[in-house]
Enzyme design. Structure first.
Site, PDB file in Angstrom:
ATOM      1  CD1 TRP A 209       0.677 -39.394  10.290  1.00  0.00           C
ATOM      2  CD2 TRP A 209       0.387 -37.828  11.862  1.00  0.00           C
ATOM      3  NE1 TRP A 209      -0.468 -38.699   9.975  1.00  0.00           N
ATOM      4  CE2 TRP A 209      -0.679 -37.729  10.936  1.00  0.00           C
ATOM      5  CE3 TRP A 209       0.410 -36.950  12.947  1.00  0.00           C
ATOM      6  CZ2 TRP A 209      -1.697 -36.802  11.046  1.00  0.00           C
ATOM      7  CZ3 TRP A 209      -0.600 -36.025  13.068  1.00  0.00           C
ATOM      8  CH2 TRP A 209      -1.642 -35.944  12.126  1.00  0.00           C
TER       9      TRP A 209
ATOM     10  CG  ASP B 132     -20.334 -19.056  28.683  1.00  0.00           C
ATOM     11  OD1 ASP B 132     -21.527 -19.228  28.968  1.00  0.00           O
ATOM     12  OD2 ASP B 132     -19.403 -19.701  29.204  1.00  0.00           O
TER      13      ASP B 132
ATOM     14  CD  GLU C 193     -23.899 -17.062  31.108  1.00  0.00           C
ATOM     15  OE1 GLU C 193     -24.547 -18.045  31.483  1.00  0.00           O
ATOM     16  OE2 GLU C 193     -22.663 -17.025  31.155  1.00  0.00           O
TER      17      GLU C 193
END
Length: 670
Positions: A80, A326, A380
């Site tokens: 990391w 949506d 929607e």
């Protein structure tokens, strides 16, 4: 060009013809700009280039970050830490590339990007990542290499939903089990899919599939658009769920959230390359004031490439059968439609409409049906924009269906504000069947919206606290009797008159108690209300199974007879005083007595000369009724006077009861 059919079909649109035609031409122009005369499918291929890929020579990772000055891959592979061996090279046009050998990355390794820009840097989950996982303790997300030795082999690769009217079972994988925890793709596949099939539905709608950092958002604050949520399992386990559904003859669609994105920076697209404007609009236009999220810039070709590629990815890689889009209203209007009452056509053809968004919908729907002509595209949308669910060639936006969002609102308002004896049956029929003739709608009595904490399901509004004390069969209760009777009638009225498709949220068919509330600080992170208690519907000592059994009978009838593919719903009769309503669809007649007190004997419904049999009714004992209707009878119409006079179907109609009749062959005697 010739007058678009959308305008020709509606004289009220003629004054707006120039605006409608201009939007249509803008969309076609953008399509050509993107494809140069080729296909949208070929254009929407970004996920083949961007993201992590295993090649014959090793690994390749690509990303688009035009404001970046350097990108490093950090992760399990290098502790990391930034390492020059894992530094990306700039390859032009804001694109970056990293080539690695096979031994530098392995399946299930965790990783992220460290992106640098002038004046700063940040850890980022790759925008095109196909798997992201969250650490149980730190809650930090990481990308994960997903490249198993054995790729998933589809058992039903050629499934095609055909043209069958959608009977949609809206579902959430995580809350689909009884235990107080997050449930899995495998559990849904094994335990819930068979229930959906047996219940008579033909389409599964899965919520919260793209990865989202906050479980309680119901999946509407997406962070990784190409990664199926790892909370529920692996990508292959999701594929197995879809494959199993297809084997059962069930189509599978997902909620697609392209209306906005979560603001999170480490695991989302927020300030991905150090700027707000890479994917989103800058300034106030780029922030949704009600949702605390960022709004995509649909005018940017790179953003269109990202979103359209996302559509192709879910359709082809996971073999989903379509999407419920949506937040369409929010996308269409610069003010997001917030607090706005759309009262006339002028509201749809002014400067408040985002033409870049209408262009996006044109492209998205054309792409979907280019990939799969039978894919489902559902909007929607609550403003009622004309042409939203009309064909592209007619000047519409190409959705197959729009959600009939006014229907559940009407039922809730009626239950809350009007006494049973004052329900206007003519108004009920109008509200259930009111739609544009050139569009199909998904009708529903309630969805997940009506079940969320702070609201109430229909059954809870009807029964309230008696839900806790009187749902056993050996505990007579008039409030519960009323609630069960109206629950069945409301669903039958909504489903049998539906404008092309019908939807139910999982568990609502059997009157699932209480509300939906995901774990959050305000409830001490409890899962108590984020689950489904299937056992109460299976318990023969409780009344819940009566509602489930009725719903099954109703849905099997609608599916068997392909009822919703019959476009015309004919009003036959209504009497406001008596609260009697009758309408027909094809060879079926549905008669309702909404009256809470009065039963009627020999009630005449005006009909042509005909013969009828009872298929089923809401008052049957197997559905928790009193069994007052004789199903063995054959009903003939009778003339009021001579043989050529008006005929009437004389019926016994008990209070709070609905009956479904089927027309039988009838030879008229002369």
């Amino acid at each position: 060009m010739d007058t678009l059919k959308l305008i020709a079909n509606d004289p009220w649109l003629e004054k707006h013809a120039d605006v409608i035609t201009s939007r249509y031409e803008s969309a076609r122009s953008k399509e050509f700009e993107l494809t140069q005369g080729g296909s949208l499918r070929d254009f929407a291929s970004g996920y083949f280039y961007y993201g992590l890929h295993r090649t014959n020579e090793g690994w390749v990772i690509r990303d688009w970050a035009p404001n970046a000055t350097a990108i490093y891959l950090i992760g399990d592979c290098n502790g990391w830490k930034k390492d020059e061996a894992y530094r990306f090279a700039s390859v032009g046009n804001g694109n970056w590339e990293l080539l690695l050998s096979f031994d530098q990355l392995a399946h299930e390794d965790l990783y992220a990007f460290n992106i640098e820009w002038d004046g700063g840097s940040g850890t980022r989950i790759p925008a095109w990542v196909k798997r992201a996982v969250q650490d149980d303790e730190t809650k930090i997300f990481s990308a994960q290499v997903w490249s198993p030795e054995q790729t998933y082999e589809w058992k039903n690769p050629d499934f095609n939903r055909g043209k069958e009217a959608p009977l949609i079972y809206e579902s959430h994988v995580g809350m689909a089990g009884e235990e107080e925890r997050v449930h899995t793709y495998n559990e849904f596949r094994e335990n819930v899919l068979p229930r959906i099939k047996a219940a008579g539905y033909n389409t599964v709608q899965l919520m919260a599939i793209p990865e989202h950092p906050y479980y309680g958002s119901f999946g509407y604050h997406v962070s990784s658009f190409f990664a199926p949520s790892s909370r529920f399992g692996t990508p292959d386990e999701l594929k197995a769920l879809i494959d199993e559904a297809h084997g059962l003859g069930l189509a599978v669609i997902i909620d697609l959230v392209h209306s906005h994105a979560v603001k999170n920076e480490n695991e989302g697209l927020g300030k991905y390359d150090g700027t707000r404007y890479q994917f989103f609009h800058s300034g106030p236009k780029g922030e949704h004031p009600a949702w605390d999220s960022y709004c995509f810039n649909y005018g940017k070709n790179e953003v269109l490439h990202f979103l359209l590629s996302n559509i192709r990815y879910w359709l082809e890689e996971f073999k989903f059968d379509g999407f419920r889009y949506d937040g369409v209203t929010s996308m269409l209007y610069f003010d997001h439609g917030l607090g706005k009452a759309f009262t006339g056509y002028d509201d749809y053809y002014n400067a408040n409409v985002d033409i870049e968004a209408t262009t996006y919908f044109y492209l998205a729907n054309k792409l979907m049906h280019e990939i799969n002509p039978n894919s489902l595209s559902i909007a929607e949308e609550m403003s009622g924009l004309p042409g939203l669910a009309s064909p592209l060639a007619d000047g519409g936006l190409g959705f197959d269906y729009r959600m009939a969002m006014g229907v559940p609102d009407y039922w809730i308002k009626l239950i809350k504000e009007v006494a049973d004896e004052d329900w206007d049956v003519g108004q009920i029929f109008y509200e259930l069947t009111s739609k544009r003739l050139d569009e199909r709608v998904v009708s529903y009595a309630e969805s997940h919206d009506q079940a969320l904490v702070g609201d109430k399901t229909i059954i809870f509004r009807l029964i309230d606290k008696e839900m806790y004390f009187s749902m056993r069969k050996d505990q007579p209760n008039m409030t519960v009797d009323r609630g069960i009777a109206l629950h069945k009638i409301i669903r039958l009225a909504t489903a049998s008159s539906a404008g092309g498709a019908y939807l139910n949220f999982m568990g609502n068919e059997f009157g699932h108690p209480e509300w939906i509330d995901f774990p959050r600080e305000g409830n001490d992170w409890s899962f108590k209300h984020a689950r489904r208690l299937w056992s109460i519907a299976d318990n023969p000592e409780l009344r819940f199974h009566w509602l489930a059994d009725f719903d099954q009978e109703m849905m099997q009838w609608i599916k068997r007879e392909r009822l919703l593919e019959i476009p015309e719903v004919f009003w036959r009769f209504d009497n406001k005083t008596d609260q009697i309503l009758a309408f027909s669809r094809g060879e079926f007649l549905v008669v309702f007595n909404f009256n809470p007190i009065n039963s009627y004997t020999g009630y005449g419904i005006p009909m042509d000369a005909s013969k009828w049999k009872v298929l089923f009714d809401t008052d049957e004992e197997r559905f928790g009724g009193q069994g007052r209707i004789d199903k063995g009878m054959t009903y003939y119409t009778r003339p009021a006077a001579g043989i050529s006079s008006q005929h009437y179907l004389n019926l016994y109609l008990p209070a709070r009861t609905a009956v479904v009749f089927k027309k039988e062959a009838f030879r008229r005697i002369r």
